[in-house]
Design an enzyme around this catalytic site. Structure first.
Site, PDB file in Angstrom:
ATOM      1  CG  ASP A   1      -1.761   1.190   1.199  1.00 50.37           C
ATOM      2  OD1 ASP A   1      -1.675   1.909   0.564  1.00 50.37           O
ATOM      3  OD2 ASP A   1      -2.771   1.014   2.005  1.00 50.37           O
TER       4      ASP A   1
ATOM      5  CD1 TRP B   1       2.160  -1.655   5.828  1.00 48.21           C
ATOM      6  CD2 TRP B   1       0.926  -2.967   7.172  1.00 48.21           C
ATOM      7  NE1 TRP B   1       1.158  -0.995   6.166  1.00 48.21           N
ATOM      8  CE2 TRP B   1       0.281  -1.781   6.897  1.00 48.21           C
ATOM      9  CE3 TRP B   1       0.513  -3.954   8.132  1.00 48.21           C
ATOM     10  CZ2 TRP B   1      -0.805  -1.401   7.757  1.00 48.21           C
ATOM     11  CZ3 TRP B   1      -0.724  -3.377   8.947  1.00 48.21           C
ATOM     12  CH2 TRP B   1      -1.403  -2.172   8.691  1.00 48.21           C
TER      13      TRP B   1
ATOM     14  CG  ASP C   1       6.633   2.361   4.600  1.00 50.88           C
ATOM     15  OD1 ASP C   1       6.253   1.487   3.784  1.00 50.88           O
ATOM     16  OD2 ASP C   1       5.796   2.845   5.574  1.00 50.88           O
TER      17      ASP C   1
ATOM     18  CG  ASN D   1      -6.074   5.189  13.695  1.00 52.19           C
ATOM     19  OD1 ASN D   1      -5.810   4.807  12.638  1.00 52.19           O
ATOM     20  ND2 ASN D   1      -6.917   5.507  14.337  1.00 52.19           N
ATOM     21  CG  ASP D   2      -0.701   5.881  18.107  1.00 52.78           C
ATOM     22  OD1 ASP D   2      -0.055   4.771  18.030  1.00 52.78           O
ATOM     23  OD2 ASP D   2      -1.422   5.795  19.201  1.00 52.78           O
TER      24      ASP D   2
END
Lengths: 172, 141
Positions: free
Chosen positions: A73, A98, A117, A145-146
């Site tokens: 993603d 991930w 990443d 989220n964080d």
């Protein structure tokens, strides 16, 4: 003489002394048959496991349908001056990542893929690829989220994503 | 003769492979469920604490032993009790290093099952509390 030769010479002499020649041959024959059939299984598996570490590579790492990108993603580093395995110059690879599994059609196996990443430059912008196939780990809803995937690097700015083979999926 | 000589080697490799088969599953479970945050060598990063060279400290107290199971990453993972116990044991063997000060009794599915039903909410507070108690006990010794 190597170790096994020595041991076997000694062993067969002891055997020869204790038993008739025919008995010795029978015993050896049984060992040969046993030796040939029983351990074949793990040896065949060993050969398989060895090859499994290195996937057969086919396809274009700059294309979103490349097999390793099944749970990616983001922007493909391969289009951003890096590769499917490496970050572009001037960016830093995030250790937090991930993880998913992808099926490699070229060799029919499933591999564990780490989507590290690359961080430190603003978004690459090329080859946006969003495929959410394949399993991803279940993350804690309160942390998702964080949890910035550029955490652990000196800059939190997201640039692009790699897709590194870190292992073979263990099938049940 | 060649075949005969191979026999002990083959039997030995069969035993070695049987062992690595189990560890293959554990490593895969760790990779899929934990490694994304905890990194391949357990060093962690950012808000993910280092288990490498540290995780054994928790095993000095019962509360700490339970903490390793009740921490949300463990407790709420998709792993079965048995496989979670195996992953936790693997983490201790693989990452604890010198931080493990006394012989380690491996986790079992039976131990893990009731504990993980109560995942921690205030993880940071609880973690601090556990570590302070252990440090205090050390200081008193």
């Amino acid at each position: 003489m190597n170790f096994f030769d020595k041991v076997f010479e000694q062993r067969s002499r002891q055997l020869a002394q204790r038993s008739s020649r025919r008995g010795l041959l029978k015993g050896l024959g049984a060992m040969l048959v046993g030796g040939a059939s029983i351990p074949l299984l793990p040896v065949a598996r060993a050969a398989g496991a060895e090859g499994a570490g290195r996937p057969v590579e086919e396809g274009d790492p700059s294309s979103c349908d490349y097999w390793r990108y099944c749970a990616i993603d983001g922007f493909l580093c391969d289009c951003c001056g890096g590769s499917a395995n490496t970050c572009p110059p001037g960016t830093e690879m995030s250790p937090v990542t991930w993880i998913g599994t992808c099926h490699n059609p070229a060799d029919g196996r499933n591999y564990v893929i780490s989507y590290n990443d690359c961080c430190g430059k603003s978004s690459c912008g090329a080859c946006l690829c969003m495929r959410d196939e394949g399993d991803r780990p279940v993350y804690r809803p309160d942390k998702t989220n964080d949890l910035n995937w550029c955490l652990g690097t000196s800059s939190v700015t997201y640039h692009c994503s790699t897709a590194i083979v870190v292992g073979v999926a263990f099938d049940d | 003769m060649v075949r005969l000589l191979l026999l002990p080697v083959l039997l030995w490799s069969a035993a070695a492979l049987a062992a690595s088969d189990d560890s293959g599953r554990v490593v895969f479970d760790y990779q899929m469920n934990c490694q994304g945050c905890h990194t391949p060598d357990g060093a962690g990063a950012g808000s993910v604490p280092a288990m490498q060279g540290h995780v054994g400290v928790f095993l000095q107290s019962q509360a700490g032993r339970e903490y390793l199971v009740r921490v949300p990453g463990s407790a709420t993972s998709a792993l079965s009790d048995e496989r979670l116990a195996a992953v936790l044991n693997w983490i201790v063997y693989e990452f604890a290093g010198d931080s493990l000060q006394s012989p380690f009794t491996p986790y079992t599915a039976a131990e893990v099952a009731p504990l993980r039903k109560h995942p921690l909410n205030e993880v940071d507070d609880y973690r601090q509390h556990v570590l302070r108690a252990i440090a205090g006990a050390d200081a008193r010794e």
